[in-house]
Design an enzyme around this catalytic site. Structure first.
Site, PDB file in Angstrom:
ATOM      1  CG  HIS A   1      -2.179   1.509   1.471  1.00 33.28           C
ATOM      2  ND1 HIS A   1      -3.254   0.810   0.434  1.00 33.28           N
ATOM      3  CD2 HIS A   1      -1.839   2.344   2.094  1.00 33.28           C
ATOM      4  CE1 HIS A   1      -3.984   2.258   1.047  1.00 33.28           C
ATOM      5  NE2 HIS A   1      -3.203   2.924   1.321  1.00 33.28           N
TER       6      HIS A   1
ATOM      7  N   GLY B   1     -10.609   8.716   3.318  1.00 34.11           N
ATOM      8  CA  GLY B   1      -9.663   8.487   1.806  1.00 34.11           C
ATOM      9  C   GLY B   1      -8.293   7.358   2.692  1.00 34.11           C
ATOM     10  CD  GLU B   2      -6.245   7.737   6.433  1.00 32.81           C
ATOM     11  OE1 GLU B   2      -6.313   7.101   6.930  1.00 32.81           O
ATOM     12  OE2 GLU B   2      -5.981   8.784   7.251  1.00 32.81           O
ATOM     13  N   GLY B   3      -6.814   5.522   1.280  1.00 31.42           N
ATOM     14  CA  GLY B   3      -7.267   4.278   0.250  1.00 31.42           C
ATOM     15  C   GLY B   3      -7.565   3.211   1.291  1.00 31.42           C
TER      16      GLY B   3
END
Length: 356
Positions: A57, A322-324
């Site tokens: 990630h 957000g942040e994936g």
């Protein structure tokens, strides 16, 4: 400017993959979307036995000049404060990476802060594929304000693309076969909304939402600022990626394109990352074949943006962090599709009558 050689997966294997899926001991088509994901995974990896080795990630951070116009409810210092929080393992992205065994790279691409003053841990966590590392890839301390000028120069744009591509190469060197990408950058829904407007031919007002939590007057102000920025852009049109994008967003595009070039599975989540995926697809249409769209969030217009590329997200959990994080939450579904291909028995071996 870097070019990529991205080719659509070879379709010759499709009927063989479909035959394997149809002969698993289940009613034909009964595993629905899992069967679709399995087909995509097998085509990407050109195998009947796909794998999810060493999931990685990328968490890319950058600040935006347009934030100075009051288009976000959050102040810009939240970007660097959260980046430090991520290095200490305290973010949502950290929790989900730990849960699902992702190696996390926290990358400063353009945050308006000097992290050298901080004693940041270079590695956290133990075990195969688990842990995090902070990387300094800073291009500048935030982009310029695109209300008045392009967000970045051509040189900065090229560097951001290279940063993203190089990060993917690092992941591949560790054996990575599947990649997810997240972002941290106060104000980055503004360039995302403009890209959606330009690439999707959707009225700008329909592309603008609350971001991190703007109220109705705040959204109206954001619309006024972005409308004025568009007027000035149209008077002297340039590359919209360079003109409006953030360093973390351009790096994400570079990462997506390199991942597609190297035939990795790309998990796409969130309004900002969907805008980056849309840009990547506009540059190289075949890159979409390597993308799995994981989540439709609450940001206004996200579903419309997914519709532009005819994407069917796996989840709709109302996430807007957000942040994936949506990509990480969807990973077990992809894992289930892979396990279906690799672990489920077929009619012949199970000695079950095939009834269709």
């Amino acid at each position: 400017m870097r070019t990529f050689k991205i080719e659509a997966p070879d379709e010759a294997l499709r009927p063989v993959i479909q035959a394997k899926i149809d002969n698993l001991n289940k009613p034909k088509g009964s595993l629905g979307r899992l069967e679709e994901i399995a087909m995509q995974m097998c085509l990407i990896q050109q195998t009947l036995s796909p794998s999810l080795n060493h999931p990685c990630h990328l968490l890319l951070g950058g600040d935006h000049g347009i934030e100075r116009e009051g288009v976000s409810v959050s102040p810009r210092e939240v970007t660097w404060q959260q980046m430090i929080n991520f290095t200490r393992g305290g973010g949502g992205v950290n929790m989900f990476c730990r849960q699902h065994g992702f190696k996390l790279r926290i990358v400063d691409v353009g945050v308006d802060y000097d992290f050298s003053a901080q004693q940041l841990p270079s590695h956290q966590g133990e075990g195969q594929g688990v842990g995090s590392v902070f990387l300094d890839r800073k291009i500048a301390r935030g982009t310029k304000n695109f209300l008045y000028e392009p967000a970045m120069t051509e040189e900065e744009y090229d560097r951001a693309i290279e940063v993203g591509a190089a990060l993917v190469d690092d992941c591949i060197a560790e054996g990575c076969r599947i990649l997810s990408i997240g972002e941290m950058g106060i104000g980055n829904t503004s360039p995302s909304s403009i890209w959606m407007h330009l690439f999707g031919d959707i009225p700008l007002k329909d592309c603008i939402g609350a971001g991190a939590g703007l109220d109705s007057p705040g959204i109206r102000h954001k619309q006024e600022v972005l409308s004025e920025a568009m007027k000035r852009f149209k008077a002297n049109p340039q590359d919209p990626l360079r003109y409006f994008g953030g360093f973390e967003m351009i790096a994400a595009i570079g990462a997506m394109l390199r991942a597609a070039e190297k035939r990795l599975v790309i998990l796409v989540d969130g309004f900002i990352m969907t805008a980056c995926a849309l840009a990547a697809i506009r540059l190289y249409p075949a890159s979409q074949d390597y993308m799995i769209f994981t989540h439709c969030g609450d940001e206004s217009g996200h579903k419309m943006m997914l519709d532009i590329v005819d994407a069917k997200p796996l989840l709709n959990l109302g996430l807007r962090l957000g942040e994936g994080t949506g990509a990480l939450c969807a990973f077990p579904i992809v894992d289930s599709a892979v396990r279906m291909m690799n672990e489920m028995n077929n009619f012949d071996n199970a000695k079950i009558t095939k009834y269709f």
